[in-house]
Design a protein around this motif. Structure first.
Motif, PDB file in Angstrom:
ATOM      1  N   ILE A  83       4.787  -6.954 -10.717  1.00 41.06           N
ATOM      2  CA  ILE A  83       5.439  -6.989  -9.347  1.00 41.06           C
ATOM      3  C   ILE A  83       5.089  -7.101  -8.065  1.00 41.06           C
ATOM      4  O   ILE A  83       5.392  -6.710  -7.104  1.00 41.06           O
ATOM      5  CB  ILE A  83       7.192  -6.258  -9.573  1.00 41.06           C
ATOM      6  CG1 ILE A  83       8.338  -6.323  -8.891  1.00 41.06           C
ATOM      7  CG2 ILE A  83       7.194  -5.212  -9.257  1.00 41.06           C
ATOM      8  CD1 ILE A  83       9.684  -6.972  -9.162  1.00 41.06           C
ATOM      9  N   ARG A  84       4.069  -5.516  -7.683  1.00 42.95           N
ATOM     10  CA  ARG A  84       3.099  -5.288  -6.426  1.00 42.95           C
ATOM     11  C   ARG A  84       2.195  -5.989  -6.927  1.00 42.95           C
ATOM     12  O   ARG A  84       0.713  -5.580  -5.504  1.00 42.95           O
ATOM     13  CB  ARG A  84       3.205  -3.686  -7.450  1.00 42.95           C
ATOM     14  CG  ARG A  84       4.053  -2.993  -6.864  1.00 42.95           C
ATOM     15  CD  ARG A  84       4.400  -3.203  -5.121  1.00 42.95           C
ATOM     16  NE  ARG A  84       6.139  -2.190  -4.925  1.00 42.95           N
ATOM     17  CZ  ARG A  84       7.040  -3.302  -4.733  1.00 42.95           C
ATOM     18  NH1 ARG A  84       6.727  -4.494  -4.526  1.00 42.95           N
ATOM     19  NH2 ARG A  84       8.136  -2.326  -4.364  1.00 42.95           N
TER      20      ARG A  84
ATOM     21  N   GLN B 149       5.297  -2.607   6.353  1.00 49.06           N
ATOM     22  CA  GLN B 149       6.328  -2.303   5.260  1.00 49.06           C
ATOM     23  C   GLN B 149       7.381  -3.216   5.644  1.00 49.06           C
ATOM     24  O   GLN B 149       7.863  -2.475   6.710  1.00 49.06           O
ATOM     25  CB  GLN B 149       6.153  -0.919   4.446  1.00 49.06           C
ATOM     26  CG  GLN B 149       6.572  -1.086   3.148  1.00 49.06           C
ATOM     27  CD  GLN B 149       6.077   0.627   2.492  1.00 49.06           C
ATOM     28  OE1 GLN B 149       7.116   0.893   1.846  1.00 49.06           O
ATOM     29  NE2 GLN B 149       4.684   0.578   2.304  1.00 49.06           N
ATOM     30  N   VAL B 150       8.210  -3.564   4.478  1.00 47.55           N
ATOM     31  CA  VAL B 150       8.915  -4.826   4.903  1.00 47.55           C
ATOM     32  C   VAL B 150      10.359  -4.376   3.775  1.00 47.55           C
ATOM     33  O   VAL B 150       9.570  -4.412   2.544  1.00 47.55           O
ATOM     34  CB  VAL B 150       8.857  -6.107   5.552  1.00 47.55           C
ATOM     35  CG1 VAL B 150      10.567  -6.727   5.257  1.00 47.55           C
ATOM     36  CG2 VAL B 150       7.833  -6.172   6.477  1.00 47.55           C
ATOM     37  N   GLY B 151      11.208  -3.981   4.756  1.00 48.75           N
ATOM     38  CA  GLY B 151      12.553  -4.033   3.110  1.00 48.75           C
ATOM     39  C   GLY B 151      13.574  -5.547   3.329  1.00 48.75           C
ATOM     40  O   GLY B 151      13.903  -5.194   3.998  1.00 48.75           O
TER      41      GLY B 151
ATOM     42  N   SER C 190       0.761  -1.065  -0.272  1.00 39.06           N
ATOM     43  CA  SER C 190      -0.210  -0.171  -0.500  1.00 39.06           C
ATOM     44  C   SER C 190       0.592   1.333   0.044  1.00 39.06           C
ATOM     45  O   SER C 190       2.158   1.083   0.809  1.00 39.06           O
ATOM     46  CB  SER C 190      -0.933   0.105   1.360  1.00 39.06           C
ATOM     47  OG  SER C 190      -0.199   0.487   2.158  1.00 39.06           O
ATOM     48  N   GLY C 191       0.269   2.211  -0.748  1.00 36.14           N
ATOM     49  CA  GLY C 191       1.242   3.786  -0.862  1.00 36.14           C
ATOM     50  C   GLY C 191       2.305   3.507  -1.276  1.00 36.14           C
ATOM     51  O   GLY C 191       3.649   4.429  -0.954  1.00 36.14           O
TER      52      GLY C 191
ATOM     53  N   GLY D 277      18.849  -4.369  -5.029  1.00 36.07           N
ATOM     54  CA  GLY D 277      19.577  -3.418  -3.166  1.00 36.07           C
ATOM     55  C   GLY D 277      18.362  -4.142  -2.947  1.00 36.07           C
ATOM     56  O   GLY D 277      19.098  -5.078  -1.339  1.00 36.07           O
ATOM     57  N   MET D 278      17.622  -3.419  -2.866  1.00 38.47           N
ATOM     58  CA  MET D 278      16.107  -3.931  -1.737  1.00 38.47           C
ATOM     59  C   MET D 278      14.865  -3.920  -2.318  1.00 38.47           C
ATOM     60  O   MET D 278      14.596  -3.454  -3.397  1.00 38.47           O
ATOM     61  CB  MET D 278      16.072  -3.019  -0.859  1.00 38.47           C
ATOM     62  CG  MET D 278      15.298  -2.766  -0.279  1.00 38.47           C
ATOM     63  SD  MET D 278      15.215  -1.488   1.135  1.00 38.47           S
ATOM     64  CE  MET D 278      14.178  -0.168   0.305  1.00 38.47           C
ATOM     65  N   ILE D 279      14.136  -5.327  -1.931  1.00 38.37           N
ATOM     66  CA  ILE D 279      12.413  -5.505  -2.644  1.00 38.37           C
ATOM     67  C   ILE D 279      11.790  -4.946  -1.171  1.00 38.37           C
ATOM     68  O   ILE D 279      12.006  -5.190  -0.090  1.00 38.37           O
ATOM     69  CB  ILE D 279      12.182  -6.852  -3.186  1.00 38.37           C
ATOM     70  CG1 ILE D 279      12.551  -8.026  -1.685  1.00 38.37           C
ATOM     71  CG2 ILE D 279      13.085  -7.473  -3.935  1.00 38.37           C
ATOM     72  CD1 ILE D 279      12.142  -9.434  -2.167  1.00 38.37           C
ATOM     73  N   THR D 280      10.750  -4.799  -1.494  1.00 38.31           N
ATOM     74  CA  THR D 280       9.466  -4.530  -0.756  1.00 38.31           C
ATOM     75  C   THR D 280       8.242  -4.982  -0.937  1.00 38.31           C
ATOM     76  O   THR D 280       7.785  -5.060  -1.831  1.00 38.31           O
ATOM     77  CB  THR D 280       9.584  -2.539  -0.943  1.00 38.31           C
ATOM     78  OG1 THR D 280      10.304  -1.942  -1.094  1.00 38.31           O
ATOM     79  CG2 THR D 280       8.139  -2.239   0.767  1.00 38.31           C
ATOM     80  N   ARG D 281       8.276  -5.127   0.526  1.00 40.35           N
ATOM     81  CA  ARG D 281       6.797  -6.432   1.107  1.00 40.35           C
ATOM     82  C   ARG D 281       6.040  -5.462   2.061  1.00 40.35           C
ATOM     83  O   ARG D 281       6.695  -4.541   2.264  1.00 40.35           O
ATOM     84  CB  ARG D 281       7.253  -7.899   1.179  1.00 40.35           C
ATOM     85  CG  ARG D 281       8.379  -8.365   0.080  1.00 40.35           C
ATOM     86  CD  ARG D 281       6.805  -8.804  -1.143  1.00 40.35           C
ATOM     87  NE  ARG D 281       8.635  -9.239  -2.162  1.00 40.35           N
ATOM     88  CZ  ARG D 281       8.277  -9.382  -3.358  1.00 40.35           C
ATOM     89  NH1 ARG D 281       9.017  -8.246  -3.408  1.00 40.35           N
ATOM     90  NH2 ARG D 281       9.475 -10.005  -3.882  1.00 40.35           N
ATOM     91  N   GLU D 282       5.142  -6.159   2.146  1.00 41.10           N
ATOM     92  CA  GLU D 282       4.087  -5.926   3.040  1.00 41.10           C
ATOM     93  C   GLU D 282       3.386  -7.340   3.924  1.00 41.10           C
ATOM     94  O   GLU D 282       3.093  -7.824   3.420  1.00 41.10           O
ATOM     95  CB  GLU D 282       2.745  -4.916   2.718  1.00 41.10           C
ATOM     96  CG  GLU D 282       2.221  -4.296   3.795  1.00 41.10           C
ATOM     97  CD  GLU D 282       1.166  -3.382   2.867  1.00 41.10           C
ATOM     98  OE1 GLU D 282      -0.085  -3.194   3.683  1.00 41.10           O
ATOM     99  OE2 GLU D 282       1.352  -2.238   2.570  1.00 41.10           O
ATOM    100  N   THR D 283       3.746  -7.128   5.454  1.00 43.22           N
ATOM    101  CA  THR D 283       3.138  -8.568   5.533  1.00 43.22           C
ATOM    102  C   THR D 283       1.733  -8.399   5.943  1.00 43.22           C
ATOM    103  O   THR D 283       1.158  -7.458   6.134  1.00 43.22           O
ATOM    104  CB  THR D 283       3.560  -8.682   6.897  1.00 43.22           C
ATOM    105  OG1 THR D 283       3.342  -7.538   7.855  1.00 43.22           O
ATOM    106  CG2 THR D 283       5.159  -9.056   7.361  1.00 43.22           C
ATOM    107  N   VAL D 284       1.068  -9.643   5.309  1.00 44.44           N
ATOM    108  CA  VAL D 284      -0.369 -10.226   5.556  1.00 44.44           C
ATOM    109  C   VAL D 284      -1.095 -10.441   7.417  1.00 44.44           C
ATOM    110  O   VAL D 284      -1.858 -10.737   7.329  1.00 44.44           O
ATOM    111  CB  VAL D 284      -1.335 -10.295   4.818  1.00 44.44           C
ATOM    112  CG1 VAL D 284      -0.473  -9.571   3.638  1.00 44.44           C
ATOM    113  CG2 VAL D 284       0.087 -11.795   4.392  1.00 44.44           C
TER     114      VAL D 284
END
Length: 399
Positions: free
Chosen positions: A86-87, A309-311, A72-73, A287-294
């Motif tokens: 990818i999102r 939000q996790v990097g 999100s965002g 270098g870094m990928i972004t995820r969000e925990t559910v």
């Protein structure tokens, strides 16, 4: 690693010392400190929970049902003006990726694209030789225009000037990594989006009339909604120039500092695949990928709450001494398990095989085959930029 929190799990530590300016100068000392002190930690400066060890990043990639790509965002959606595959999570992600895979699998790379990669590398090498008179900027004169031309071909955007595509890529990448919310970067993204959409108007109209083997044509032929096609082409642009251009300069920079290994490669071209794999581990293009925990989840003994939000810092994971022996050394004979240079699991970078062929088997070997004395110019220093996507903006060379 557990999905359900346990009574023994720690609360989130805070890495309040982490400085984005220091990361931009050289992120690897900060990555090492994160892995040592708090491999899972909240960073106020980045506004994410950062996972910096191999175990944690690998765990996150293996569990997309917990670590959602639908962030999100997120900065990527804002940078590109839409939500690319990818999102998204499966099955929507898989449905959008399937047509792209039709032209990006190893067999298709060899049959359709390898010849174009070869001719493009020859074109830009000859131009560099004509202009350079024994010295050049390897990024500006070879790596960047070559990566952009290869991608123009693969996207079917044959009327686009490669350096314009390279500028769009730079701006989309800058927006995706714009964790400090700089307005100047958002303004650049808007200009590049408008230019890219105008070029796609022509490309899409032509490919609907005359389909080909390009990524854009495959997406259109699948029946994908045109807005989704545009979002996914912009995704390909964002990584399809920036990452391969950096792989070229990174590998030359590393070999310049490893004369024994360079001599081995010149004597045995069969080692180039190993060199490419090790080069991408050492300087990870993503270098870094972004995820969000559910859901709440425990990573390396630390509870990460749902909705966080996790990097996942792949560049740090690939230097983790718990996974790799002497990880700060470049070693083309390195054994052991896989690295995370292109991610893993369902979201592994779709361009991995194209990059391996275009960079590791064609462009860099050609450079050394034609210019065995290629070296960094001792009188001029390279320049680096970024940490979410890090690479050289300039690599002065001589031969």
């Amino acid at each position: 690693m557990t999905i359900a929190p346990t009574a023994s799990a720690q609360t989130l530590p805070e890495a309040d010392w982490l400085d984005p300016a220091e990361l931009a100068r050289d992120p690897y000392p900060s990555f090492a400190r994160l892995r040592e002190e708090s491999p899972v930690a909240w960073s106020p400066a980045v506004k994410k929970v950062l996972i910096s060890n191999y175990e944690g990043c690998s765990f996150g990639e293996r569990h997309p049902e917990i670590f959602s790509s639908n962030v999100s965002g997120g900065t990527m959606v804002r940078a590109m003006g839409g939500q690319p595959m990818i999102r998204k999570d499966d099955p929507e992600h898989a449905a959008e990726r399937a047509p792209m895979n039709r032209t990006l699998r190893p067999k298709q790379i060899m049959e359709i694209w390898a010849g174009k990669f070869e001719s493009n590398a020859r074109l830009y090498l000859n131009r560099m030789l004509e202009v350079g008179k024994g010295q050049a900027d390897l990024n500006l004169d070879f790596a960047k225009p070559l990566a952009a031309k290869n991608l123009c071909d693969m996207l079917g955007m044959t009327s686009v000037e490669p350096l314009d595509l390279a500028r769009w890529s730079r701006d989309f990448i800058a927006g995706t990594g714009n964790v400090l919310d700089r307005q100047e970067i958002w303004d650049r993204c808007e200009v590049s989006r408008m230019e890219c959409d105008a070029a796609l108007n022509e490309t899409i109209a032509r490919l609907r009339h005359t389909p080909d083997a390009s990524i854009t044509s495959m997406l259109l032929e699948s029946g994908m909604d045109e807005d989704k096609v545009r979002n996914n082409v912009k995704l390909a642009i964002s990584g399809g120039v920036n990452e391969p251009q950096h792989m070229i300069t990174n590998l030359v920079w590393l070999l310049d500092r490893s004369p024994g290994q360079k001599a081995e490669l010149l004597a045995d071209p069969g080692l180039w695949k190993q060199a490419f794999t090790e080069g991408t581990r050492y300087f990870s293009p993503i270098g870094m990928i972004t995820r969000e925990t559910v859901a709440d989840v425990v990573v390396s003994g630390v509870t990460v709450p749902a909705g966080t939000q996790v990097g996942m810092i792949l560049a740090s994971a690939n230097r983790d001494r718990k996974q790799f022996t002497d990880p700060d050394a470049f070693d083309i004979h390195r054994g052991g398990g896989p690295n995370l240079a292109f991610g893993s699991g369902v979201h592994q970078c779709a361009g991995k095989w194209a990059a391996q062929k275009a960079v590791g088997e064609i462009a860099v070997p050609m450079l050394y085959r034609e210019l065995p004395g290629l070296r960094q110019d001792p009188d001029r220093s390279e320049t680096w930029d970024g940490w979410v996507f890090r690479g050289m903006t300039s690599l002065p060379v001589a031969w």
